[in-house]
Structure formats: C-alpha cells, structure tokens
Motif scaffolding. Structure first.
Motif, PDB file in Angstrom:
ATOM      1  N   ILE A 170      46.940  45.923  23.930  1.00  0.00           N
ATOM      2  CA  ILE A 170      47.350  44.780  24.747  1.00  0.00           C
ATOM      3  C   ILE A 170      47.472  45.201  26.209  1.00  0.00           C
ATOM      4  O   ILE A 170      48.061  46.236  26.520  1.00  0.00           O
ATOM      5  CB  ILE A 170      48.675  44.209  24.231  1.00  0.00           C
ATOM      6  N   GLY A 171      46.919  44.383  27.091  1.00  0.00           N
ATOM      7  CA  GLY A 171      46.951  44.667  28.523  1.00  0.00           C
ATOM      8  C   GLY A 171      45.564  44.560  29.116  1.00  0.00           C
ATOM      9  O   GLY A 171      44.583  45.037  28.526  1.00  0.00           O
ATOM     10  N   SER A 172      45.461  43.922  30.275  1.00  0.00           N
ATOM     11  CA  SER A 172      44.149  43.697  30.879  1.00  0.00           C
ATOM     12  C   SER A 172      43.375  44.986  31.169  1.00  0.00           C
ATOM     13  O   SER A 172      42.141  44.976  31.057  1.00  0.00           O
ATOM     14  CB  SER A 172      44.286  42.858  32.152  1.00  0.00           C
ATOM     15  N   PRO A 173      44.019  46.119  31.530  1.00  0.00           N
ATOM     16  CA  PRO A 173      43.202  47.331  31.741  1.00  0.00           C
ATOM     17  C   PRO A 173      42.408  47.742  30.500  1.00  0.00           C
ATOM     18  O   PRO A 173      41.276  48.232  30.625  1.00  0.00           O
ATOM     19  CB  PRO A 173      44.248  48.389  32.116  1.00  0.00           C
TER      20      PRO A 173
ATOM     21  N   ASN B  63      60.517  42.069  39.915  1.00  0.00           N
ATOM     22  CA  ASN B  63      59.276  41.795  40.630  1.00  0.00           C
ATOM     23  C   ASN B  63      58.318  42.949  40.367  1.00  0.00           C
ATOM     24  O   ASN B  63      58.637  43.858  39.585  1.00  0.00           O
ATOM     25  CB  ASN B  63      59.524  41.590  42.131  1.00  0.00           C
ATOM     26  N   GLY B  64      57.175  42.910  41.004  1.00  0.00           N
ATOM     27  CA  GLY B  64      56.199  43.961  40.749  1.00  0.00           C
ATOM     28  C   GLY B  64      55.116  44.012  41.812  1.00  0.00           C
ATOM     29  O   GLY B  64      55.050  43.174  42.708  1.00  0.00           O
ATOM     30  N   ILE B  65      54.283  45.024  41.698  1.00  0.00           N
ATOM     31  CA  ILE B  65      53.144  45.206  42.597  1.00  0.00           C
ATOM     32  C   ILE B  65      51.927  45.550  41.727  1.00  0.00           C
ATOM     33  O   ILE B  65      51.988  46.443  40.882  1.00  0.00           O
ATOM     34  CB  ILE B  65      53.371  46.338  43.615  1.00  0.00           C
ATOM     35  N   LYS B  66      50.849  44.829  41.963  1.00  0.00           N
ATOM     36  CA  LYS B  66      49.622  45.050  41.203  1.00  0.00           C
ATOM     37  C   LYS B  66      48.521  45.472  42.164  1.00  0.00           C
ATOM     38  O   LYS B  66      48.420  44.936  43.281  1.00  0.00           O
ATOM     39  CB  LYS B  66      49.224  43.766  40.465  1.00  0.00           C
ATOM     40  N   PHE B  67      47.688  46.435  41.740  1.00  0.00           N
ATOM     41  CA  PHE B  67      46.712  47.046  42.638  1.00  0.00           C
ATOM     42  C   PHE B  67      45.280  46.813  42.155  1.00  0.00           C
ATOM     43  O   PHE B  67      45.006  46.845  40.948  1.00  0.00           O
ATOM     44  CB  PHE B  67      46.957  48.556  42.722  1.00  0.00           C
ATOM     45  N   TYR B  68      44.395  46.629  43.112  1.00  0.00           N
ATOM     46  CA  TYR B  68      42.973  46.422  42.835  1.00  0.00           C
ATOM     47  C   TYR B  68      42.117  47.320  43.726  1.00  0.00           C
ATOM     48  O   TYR B  68      42.342  47.404  44.930  1.00  0.00           O
ATOM     49  CB  TYR B  68      42.566  44.968  43.121  1.00  0.00           C
ATOM     50  N   ARG B  69      41.139  47.975  43.116  1.00  0.00           N
ATOM     51  CA  ARG B  69      40.062  48.581  43.882  1.00  0.00           C
ATOM     52  C   ARG B  69      39.122  47.462  44.340  1.00  0.00           C
ATOM     53  O   ARG B  69      39.246  46.314  43.898  1.00  0.00           O
ATOM     54  CB  ARG B  69      39.269  49.555  43.013  1.00  0.00           C
ATOM     55  N   ALA B  70      38.134  47.812  45.162  1.00  0.00           N
ATOM     56  CA  ALA B  70      37.139  46.829  45.571  1.00  0.00           C
ATOM     57  C   ALA B  70      36.345  46.320  44.367  1.00  0.00           C
ATOM     58  O   ALA B  70      35.820  45.211  44.379  1.00  0.00           O
ATOM     59  CB  ALA B  70      36.193  47.430  46.607  1.00  0.00           C
ATOM     60  N   GLU B  71      36.295  47.114  43.292  1.00  0.00           N
ATOM     61  CA  GLU B  71      35.536  46.741  42.099  1.00  0.00           C
ATOM     62  C   GLU B  71      36.366  45.922  41.118  1.00  0.00           C
ATOM     63  O   GLU B  71      35.835  45.379  40.155  1.00  0.00           O
ATOM     64  CB  GLU B  71      35.024  47.996  41.372  1.00  0.00           C
ATOM     65  N   GLY B  72      37.663  45.843  41.331  1.00  0.00           N
ATOM     66  CA  GLY B  72      38.525  45.094  40.411  1.00  0.00           C
ATOM     67  C   GLY B  72      39.797  45.857  40.093  1.00  0.00           C
ATOM     68  O   GLY B  72      40.177  46.791  40.814  1.00  0.00           O
ATOM     69  N   GLU B  73      40.481  45.446  39.025  1.00  0.00           N
ATOM     70  CA  GLU B  73      41.753  46.053  38.653  1.00  0.00           C
ATOM     71  C   GLU B  73      41.648  47.572  38.514  1.00  0.00           C
ATOM     72  O   GLU B  73      40.628  48.088  38.048  1.00  0.00           O
ATOM     73  CB  GLU B  73      42.236  45.508  37.301  1.00  0.00           C
ATOM     74  N   ILE B  74      42.718  48.251  38.888  1.00  0.00           N
ATOM     75  CA  ILE B  74      42.727  49.696  38.671  1.00  0.00           C
ATOM     76  C   ILE B  74      42.800  49.987  37.176  1.00  0.00           C
ATOM     77  O   ILE B  74      43.282  49.178  36.383  1.00  0.00           O
ATOM     78  CB  ILE B  74      43.897  50.375  39.403  1.00  0.00           C
TER      79      ILE B  74
ATOM     80  N   ALA C  14      43.439  55.409  34.231  1.00  0.00           N
ATOM     81  CA  ALA C  14      43.224  56.699  34.903  1.00  0.00           C
ATOM     82  C   ALA C  14      43.670  56.608  36.360  1.00  0.00           C
ATOM     83  O   ALA C  14      44.260  57.555  36.909  1.00  0.00           O
ATOM     84  CB  ALA C  14      41.747  57.094  34.819  1.00  0.00           C
ATOM     85  N   ASP C  15      43.405  55.478  37.001  1.00  0.00           N
ATOM     86  CA  ASP C  15      43.875  55.268  38.374  1.00  0.00           C
ATOM     87  C   ASP C  15      45.397  55.269  38.428  1.00  0.00           C
ATOM     88  O   ASP C  15      46.004  55.832  39.349  1.00  0.00           O
ATOM     89  CB  ASP C  15      43.351  53.938  38.925  1.00  0.00           C
ATOM     90  N   GLU C  16      46.033  54.605  37.460  1.00  0.00           N
ATOM     91  CA  GLU C  16      47.495  54.612  37.391  1.00  0.00           C
ATOM     92  C   GLU C  16      48.017  56.045  37.336  1.00  0.00           C
ATOM     93  O   GLU C  16      48.988  56.391  38.011  1.00  0.00           O
ATOM     94  CB  GLU C  16      47.983  53.852  36.156  1.00  0.00           C
ATOM     95  N   ALA C  17      47.371  56.866  36.522  1.00  0.00           N
ATOM     96  CA  ALA C  17      47.799  58.262  36.387  1.00  0.00           C
ATOM     97  C   ALA C  17      47.677  58.996  37.724  1.00  0.00           C
ATOM     98  O   ALA C  17      48.562  59.782  38.094  1.00  0.00           O
ATOM     99  CB  ALA C  17      46.969  58.957  35.309  1.00  0.00           C
TER     100      ALA C  17
END
Length: 480
Positions: free
Chosen positions: A303-306, A117-128, A131-134
């Motif tokens: 490859i990857g949405s970020p 399974n997993g957890i995905k995070f979003y700021r109010a502006e959209g996907e993290i 740099a946010d991951e770091a």
C-alpha cells in the motif's frame, strides 16, 4: 548555520516519512525541521543547481502557510528559485512540475487530522521513490537562520494547466443536463473542480463549504457523511456528488442515490474506460479486479503510491502498451498509453481525484444510464474499510505478529464468524483469506497511529459487518 543530521532529526522531532511524504504533528514541524527536509531533498538528490526552479504548493490547512515560508527560505538558501503555485490540488502541482521539468514540493497532510501536516516531494519525473526517501534520510544539511519572510507571490499557471488537461480531454457539452453536487468542505480542489465541471456543461450545486479544515478520509467515510450523501441526493435531485480529500488526490464519489462508491471499484471502472492493458494496485483492493477479466495483467503491491508507481514502471519496462494504477482510496495514477476515445491522455503517475470522477460521469452519460448502473456487470464482490484511531503502532504490530502464526488467536478474535484461515498474505500488514472466501486485512497506518481494517465479502452489508466486528473485537481486547 546549524548542521542537521536528518536521521537524528527524524528521531528527535517525530517528523518522519510515512506511506506518502514526511508527516508529523504541526507542533513538531518547526521552521528548522521543514527547511532541513527541503534542503535534504534538493541536495541529497542532487537537484540544487544554480537558478533551478522549484514548484511549491500547499493545501488549505491553517498550518500550511508557515511551512511554505520555511520551504521557500530553504529553496532560496539552496540557490534555487521558488515558483509558488499557491493552494491547489497535489496532482495539479505534480502535473505542472512534470510538464516544466522541475522538482516540486507540496505542503499537505492529505486526509490526516488538522493538528498534523506534511511535506511531499517530486522529482521532475514524478513522485520520489523509496530509494530517494532513503537518500533524503541519510543527508546532513546546514540550515541558515531565517525570519518570517512574506509569502511568495502566487503563479496561477499550474492550476490553469491542470484544468485545461481535463477540459481539453472531454467534449464541452459532456455533462450538459447533469446536476452535480460538490461536497466542498475544506478541499483544496473545490474551486477548480467546480470550474472543470461547469466548463463541461454541468449544473453545479455547492454543498457544505467550510473554512475550518475537515479531515476527509475516502477509505473510512464517516456515518455523518454517509447520511449527508443520501440527504443531499434527495434534496437536490442530483445525478452525482463529487468530493475529494484535503489535497485533492483521492476522490469521493456518490451515485444518484447518494451512496458513496468504493475507491477500488471506481479505479477498476476508470482503468477499463481508459483502455488499460495492465493494472497496478495494492493488495488491499477488491479481487473483482482480477475476476472482471478486463485486464491482461494485474500487479499487486504494498500500500502506498511509491509502490504502485514502481509496479507501473515495471510493467512499462516489460512492454505493456497501456498502464494504469489505483488505490483503495480511489486515487488514480495514469501511466502511458491511456486514451479517452481517440484522445491520448498524458501520463500523470501520482494520485488524482478529478480524472476518475470525470470518467465515471462520462461512462454514465455515454451509456445513457445512472451512475449506480455502472457496476451492474462487475463480479459481486464488495469491500468495506474503517480504522481505529489513536491506536499505538506497537499494539498493531503485536496483534499482527500473533495473528500471523496462531490460529487460536484468530479464533479468539473472530469466534466462529469466519471459520478457518485458508491463506495468509504478508505483502503489507496481514491479509487473511478464510475458507468461506471472505477476506480481512489488517494494517498499521503509515501516516498516523491508526490500525486500518479492510474486509471483502459477497455483499456490502456483510463486508461492513466484518469490519465492525473486527474493530470492536480488537478495541475490546486492548481496553481490557
């Protein structure tokens, strides 16, 4: 209170960031691990303000509710308020959070096997961002002990807003006279997809609904599902079959014959219909995108949405009037400036499965043609893909390192089937262009111990044969 260093926790638990979000085995995703990630997101990105609302949603995996409970407990510990949107497509949660200017967390493993399974995070502006991951991985958080709290009450506002996005965009009789099958399996999008298609006038036929989680990968359609598509189209006289992966952000679309369309071709057609000036897409996607001449600019990314989102932001900053992004899995990301006729489409820069499905149906309806005819005027380039599952990442990396520098290694893997390597592209994994114009792209998955293979050629059969040849040859090598 337990003080947790996220970097150390990632190493100890095995739950780490992949291509999209933090993922791991369900057995590794303990309440403490999930709470720690949630706190690191809210505190590490300075989002945890008193009374801050946080949207929380999930897919239909059996492990998702317990992870939701841990995330909700951590949101409360951070001094924030949970708006629990229930089980809904990931893009629906993202759209709601962006429209309400709040951060969001979705519990989903997308298309990976149900034991993960997993957890995905979003700021109010959209996907993290990466740099946010770091920043999240560098955080140190204090996790309070928590018990088994009840699931929060469901707020249906996010799902209703998402459905309205599409019922308002298209005319209500758009699909009148169309028979559309929904391959429902365990997709969290199955009910809202039915609601949207029915609201637009379609006759909807339910196919293969199950309460058992099915990990549908839109880039590696199983032979069983290939045959199912053909059988369903004939048995039910369908105009199209629509499905998604588990969390509803990657479409799977079949034409009236039951043949599943490739995600990058779906993206190309969708971007063209919406009037995109600039397209941002990963290096793995079909070169027909450039050859079509449909776009003023094509930006290729990892490859990857970020990475796609970063490319879209770059294009918008440089003045592109309309920007779209899409991936080989079919997930479509709507930037600014896109339109359906005279109706402006609100930006949704995260993968979405419903928009590309509706666009292709609208194209066929307005052109008075079958879905299969939409690709008739595109350059004749075809892609195929598949994967080796349970293939250690270390083996993938060793193989790619050898193929990057050694023509002899390439010859031993493919023999004389392709000839000499004309170009090597290391943007993401290893993408080899051969002298005959054919392409093979190898890449370790960012989400699971898998090796993905993409191939491109002048016929669909040849592209599929190249994928099969490559994976069989690699499998034989490592079995020896």
């Amino acid at each position: 209170m337990t003080s947790i260093n996220i970097q150390q926790m990632m190493a100890d638990s095995g739950v780490a960031f992949g291509t999209s979000g933090a993922r791991g085995l369900v057995s590794q995703m303990t309440g403490e691990v999930c709470a720690a990630y949630t706190l690191a997101f809210l505190q590490g990105l300075l989002l945890a303000k008193p009374g801050q609302k946080v949207a929380l949603g999930m897919d239909l995996r059996p492990s998702s509710p317990s992870i939701v409970q841990a995330c909700a407990a951590a949101i409360k510990q951070a001094g924030c308020e949970t708006i629990f949107c229930g089980a809904l497509p990931t893009p629906a949660l993202a759209f709601y959070a962006m429209s309400r200017h709040m951060p969001a967390i979705v519990v989903t493993g997308s298309h990976i096997p149900f034991d993960r399974n997993g957890i995905k995070f979003y700021r109010a502006e959209g996907e993290i961002s990466k740099a946010d991951e770091a920043a999240i991985t560098q955080a140190v958080v204090d996790v309070a002990g928590f018990g088994e709290d009840k699931m929060p009450a469901v707020d249906s506002g996010a799902l209703e807003l998402y459905k309205q996005r599409y019922t308002d965009l298209f005319e209500p009789d758009l699909l009148t006279g169309c028979r559309i099958g929904i391959y429902e399996h365990s997709s969290v999008a199955r009910d809202c997809l039915r609601d949207i298609l029915s609201a637009l006038g379609a006759e909807v036929i339910s196919l293969a609904r199950t309460d058992t989680f099915v990990p549908i990968d839109t880039e590696a359609v199983s032979e069983t599902d290939r045959q199912r598509g053909l059988d369903w189209a004939t048995a039910h006289a369908l105009d199209a079959i629509i499905s998604t992966d588990g969390d509803g952000d990657r479409p799977l679309i079949a034409d009236e014959t039951g043949n599943w369309l490739r995600g990058d071709i779906v993206g190309l057609l969708c971007a063209q219909f919406l009037g995109a000036d600039t397209v941002v897409t990963p290096v793995s996607c079909n070169t027909a995108i450039e050859a079509s001449g449909a776009f003023n600019r094509v930006i290729r990314t990892r490859i990857g949405s970020p990475y796609v989102i970063a490319g879209m932001e770059q294009a918008e900053a440089e003045g592109s009037p309309s920007v779209a992004g899409f991936e080989a899995n079919g997930g479509f990301l709507a930037g600014h400036g896109l339109k359906v006729a005279e109706h402006s489409l609100a930006a949704l820069p995260t993968r979405d499965a419903v928009l590309p499905a509706l666009v292709l149906l609208a194209m066929a309806k307005r052109q008075h043609c079958k879905l299969s005819a939409l690709t008739a005027n595109l350059p004749q380039r075809y892609t195929a893909s598949d994967r080796l599952q349970d293939f250690p990442t270390a083996n993938s990396q060793a193989l790619l390192a050898q193929l990057q520098q050694d023509d002899t290694a390439c010859a031993s893997l493919w023999g004389k089937a392709l000839g000499l390597v004309a170009q090597r592209d290391l943007t993401d994994g290893l993408r080899l262009t051969f002298a005959n114009g054919e392409i093979i792209h190898l890449r370790p998955s960012g989400n699971a111990p898998e090796l993905r293979c993409y191939a491109e050629s002048d016929t669909m059969l040849r592209a599929q044969d190249l994928v099969n040849l490559t994976l069989q040859s690699i499998s034989s090598r490592y079995a020896a």
